[in-house]
Design an enzyme around this catalytic site. Structure first.
Site, PDB file in Angstrom:
ATOM      1  N   HIS A 136       0.495  -1.321   0.352  1.00  0.00           N
ATOM      2  CA  HIS A 136       0.318   0.401   0.150  1.00  0.00           C
ATOM      3  C   HIS A 136       1.037   0.806   0.218  1.00  0.00           C
ATOM      4  CE1 HIS A 136      -3.394   2.419   0.643  1.00  0.00           C
ATOM      5  NE2 HIS A 136      -1.928   3.762   1.830  1.00  0.00           N
ATOM      6  N   GLU A 169     -10.593   1.405   2.990  1.00  0.00           N
ATOM      7  CA  GLU A 169      -9.229   1.147   3.758  1.00  0.00           C
ATOM      8  C   GLU A 169     -10.186  -0.161   3.963  1.00  0.00           C
ATOM      9  OE1 GLU A 169      -6.993   4.342   5.492  1.00  0.00           O
ATOM     10  OE2 GLU A 169      -6.160   4.552   3.295  1.00  0.00           O
ATOM     11  N   THR A 197      -4.278   0.157   5.279  1.00  0.00           N
ATOM     12  CA  THR A 197      -4.635  -0.042   4.323  1.00  0.00           C
ATOM     13  C   THR A 197      -3.722  -1.855   4.230  1.00  0.00           C
ATOM     14  OG1 THR A 197      -5.204   1.510   3.139  1.00  0.00           O
ATOM     15  CG2 THR A 197      -5.611   0.061   1.697  1.00  0.00           C
TER      16      THR A 197
HETATM   17 MN    MN Z   1      -5.978   3.674   7.503  1.00  0.00          MN
END
Ligand code: MN
Length: 423
Positions: A141, A207, A357
Site C-alpha cells: 500500500h 481502506e 490499508t
Molecule cells: Mn487507514
C-alpha cells in the site's frame, strides 16, 4: 494448546458448515434485542450466547468474575480483567458448548433464554474506544501510494522501513457495521485550480484494514516490549477506514490526515480474540534494513487471515473487488505496540489500533479504490455494467475476513456500510 482451540471440539448448538463462528472461535460482542438491554455475548453458529444470563445463573462461578461485568454497554471492563481471565472465560464457554458437556445442554429452559438467534439481535459497538491510532504498515500500500503521488523510484519515504508509521485518529466516529454514513463535505482543490472550493467529496474511498484492541495499560513513561505486547492485545476486528481522497491531498501536508478521515470508520462488531487466531500465526516478511533493537521480535507475529471487499451498488448485487490477506503486513502488531509506547505513551484498555490499508502484491489484492482503480485511471467494471473510480452514493461496501486451515474456519463476520448522499 488453548482448550477452546481444540479442532476436535464439537458443539451441541447447530453450526452450519463454513460458518464464521464455530466453537473454536467464540468472538465477543455487545448486542441488544427487543427485550434485552445491551450486554455481552459470544457468537456460536447463527446464535448469540448471552453471557449476562450465564453469569447470573452461576455458569462462571469458578472464575471469580465481578458481578455485572457482562451486563454493560461495552466490553471495556471485561477485557480489562486481563487475558488470563478472559481466556479462561472463553475456555469455559467452549466447555459449556461442548457436545459432551450436559451442564447447559440438558437445561432446556436455560438454553431457550441463553441462546438468541442473531436475526433477533442488533450488534452495537463492542468497546468504548478510548484512543484510536491508524498505522501505515503494508509495504504494498505504501509503495502504491508513493508511486502514484510522489516518485515511482523512491516510493517509500526514508523513514518507512525504520518506523511503523502512524497517526492519531478520531475515536468518536468509529461506528459498528450496519450504521450508514453520509458523504462527507469539505475543502478540495483541483491540481489546476488556483483556489479551493467547498462541497461533497468526489473521491470517497474505503481502506481495508484490521484493528486490534488493547486490554492492559502501561503507566505513563513506561514502554511495552515486542515480547510483552501479546499480553496487551485482546483481539481483532475488521476495519474500514473511510477516506475522502480529494480532501486528503489538499489538507495532509504537513500534519497528516484530518477531516479526510475523521468523519467515520466502520468496524465489524465481533472481536475475534488473539487466542482464537493462535493456530493461524505465520512468519512475517524479512525486514531489511535491520530494525532498531526495540523493534526486534521473536516468533511468528503475522496472521494468515483472508480478507475480502465487496461493492454493492444501490439495488444491485455484491461485486467482489478485492482479495487480500492480513499476513502481508510488513510491521506486525507487536512492533506497532512497542513503537507506540517506546516514548512512554500510555496505552489504555479499549484503545483501537488499525493496521493501515492491507494491500497484497497483485492488483486484485489492493485494499482501496485509489489503488484498485489506480487514481481513477483504471475504473472497475461492475456486474451491472457500471464503472467505479471511487465510491458513489447508494453504494454499500462490505468487508469480510476469515482464517482457515484443514480443520477450522475462524471468521470475523462482516463490516457493512452504505454511503448516503451528503447532508
Ligand atoms: Mn487507514
Amino acid at each position: 494448546m488453548i482448550e477452546a482451540n481444540d479442532p476436535t471440539l464439537k458443539p451441541w448448538v447447530e453450526v452450519p458448515e463454513n460458518s464464521d463462528f464455530p466453537i473454536q472461535n467464540l468472538p465477543f460482542g455487545i448486542f441488544k434485542t427487543q427485550y434485552l438491554e445491551p450486554g455481552a455475548g459470544v457468537a456460536i453458529g447463527h446464535c448469540i450466547l448471552d453471557l449476562t444470563y450465564l453469569h447470573e445463573n452461576g455458569f462462571f462461578d469458578e472464575l471469580g468474575l465481578p458481578v455485572g461485568v457482562f451486563n454493560q454497554q461495552y466490553l471495556n471492563d471485561f477485557i480489562g480483567l486481563g487475558k488470563k481471565t478472559t481466556s479462561a472465560v472463553r475456555n469455559r464457554i467452549a466447555e459449556l458448548l461442548d457436545i459432551n458437556n450436559k451442564e447447559l445442554q440438558s437445561n432446556k429452559a436455560a438454553c431457550a433464554i441463553a441462546l438468541i438467534p442473531m436475526e433477533e439481535a442488533e450488534m452495537l459497538m463492542p468497546i468504548k474506544v478510548q484512543n484510536y491510532t491508524d498505522f501505515y504498515s503494508s509495504i504494498e500500500h505504501a509503495t502504491n501510494v508513493g508511486t502514484m503521488f510522489r516518485d515511482p523510484d523512491n516510493a517509500l519515504l526514508p523513514n518507512w522501513k525504520h518506523i511503523p508509521v502512524g497517526y492519531h485518529g478520531r475515536a468518536s466516529s468509529i461506528i459498528p457495521s450496519g450504521v450508514n454514513i453520509h458523504r462527507p463535505k469539505g475543502q478540495t482543490k483541483a491540481p489546476d485550480a488556483e483556489l479551493p472550493t467547498f462541497g461533497p467529496s468526489k473521491r470517497l474511498d474505503f481502506e481495508l484494514e484490521t484493528a486490534f484492541i488493547t486490554c492492559k495499560e502501561n503507566a505513563l513513561g513506561d514502554s511495552i516490549s515486542t515480547e510483552k505486547a501479546d499480553d496487551h492485545i485482546f483481539g481483532f476486528v475488521l476495519f474500514n477506514d473511510w477516506s475522502a481522497r480529494d480532501m486528503q491531498v489538499w489538507e495532509y501536508v504537513p500534519l497528516g490526515p484530518f477531516l479526510a478521515k475523521n468523519f467515520a470508520s466502520s468496524i465489524s462488531p465481533w472481536i475475534v480474540t488473539m487466542d482464537a487466531l493462535e493456530p493461524f500465526r505465520v512468519p512475517g516478511v524479512e525486514q531489511k534494513p535491520e530494525v532498531l533493537p526495540y523493534l526486534e521480535y521473536e516468533g511468528d507475529k503475522n496472521f494468515d487471515v483472508q480478507l475480502e471487499v465487496y461493492l454493492q451498488p444501490q439495488g444491485g448485487e455484491e461485486n467482489l473487488i478485492c482479495q487480500s490477506n492480513f499476513k502481508h503486513m510488513y510491521w506486525n502488531v507487536n512492533q506497532q505496540l512497542a513503537h507506540h509506547s517506546v516514548n512512554g505513551c500510555n496505552i489504555q484498555v479499549g484503545d483501537m489500533y488499525a493496521s493501515g490499508t492491507i494491500s497484497g502484491p497483485t492488483p486484485d489484492s489492493y485494499g482501496s479504490m485509489l489503488e484498485l482503480a489506480w487514481k481513477g485511471t483504471k475504473p472497475l467494471k461492475l456486474s451491472d455494467g457500471s464503472e467505479r473510480k471511487f465510491i458513489e452514493d447508494g453504494d454499500t461496501v462490505i468487508m469480510r475476513g476469515y482464517a482457515q486451515n484443514e480443520g477450522v474456519r475462524i471468521g470475523f463476520g462482516e463490516v457493512k456500510c452504505k454511503v448516503l448522499p451528503a447532508k
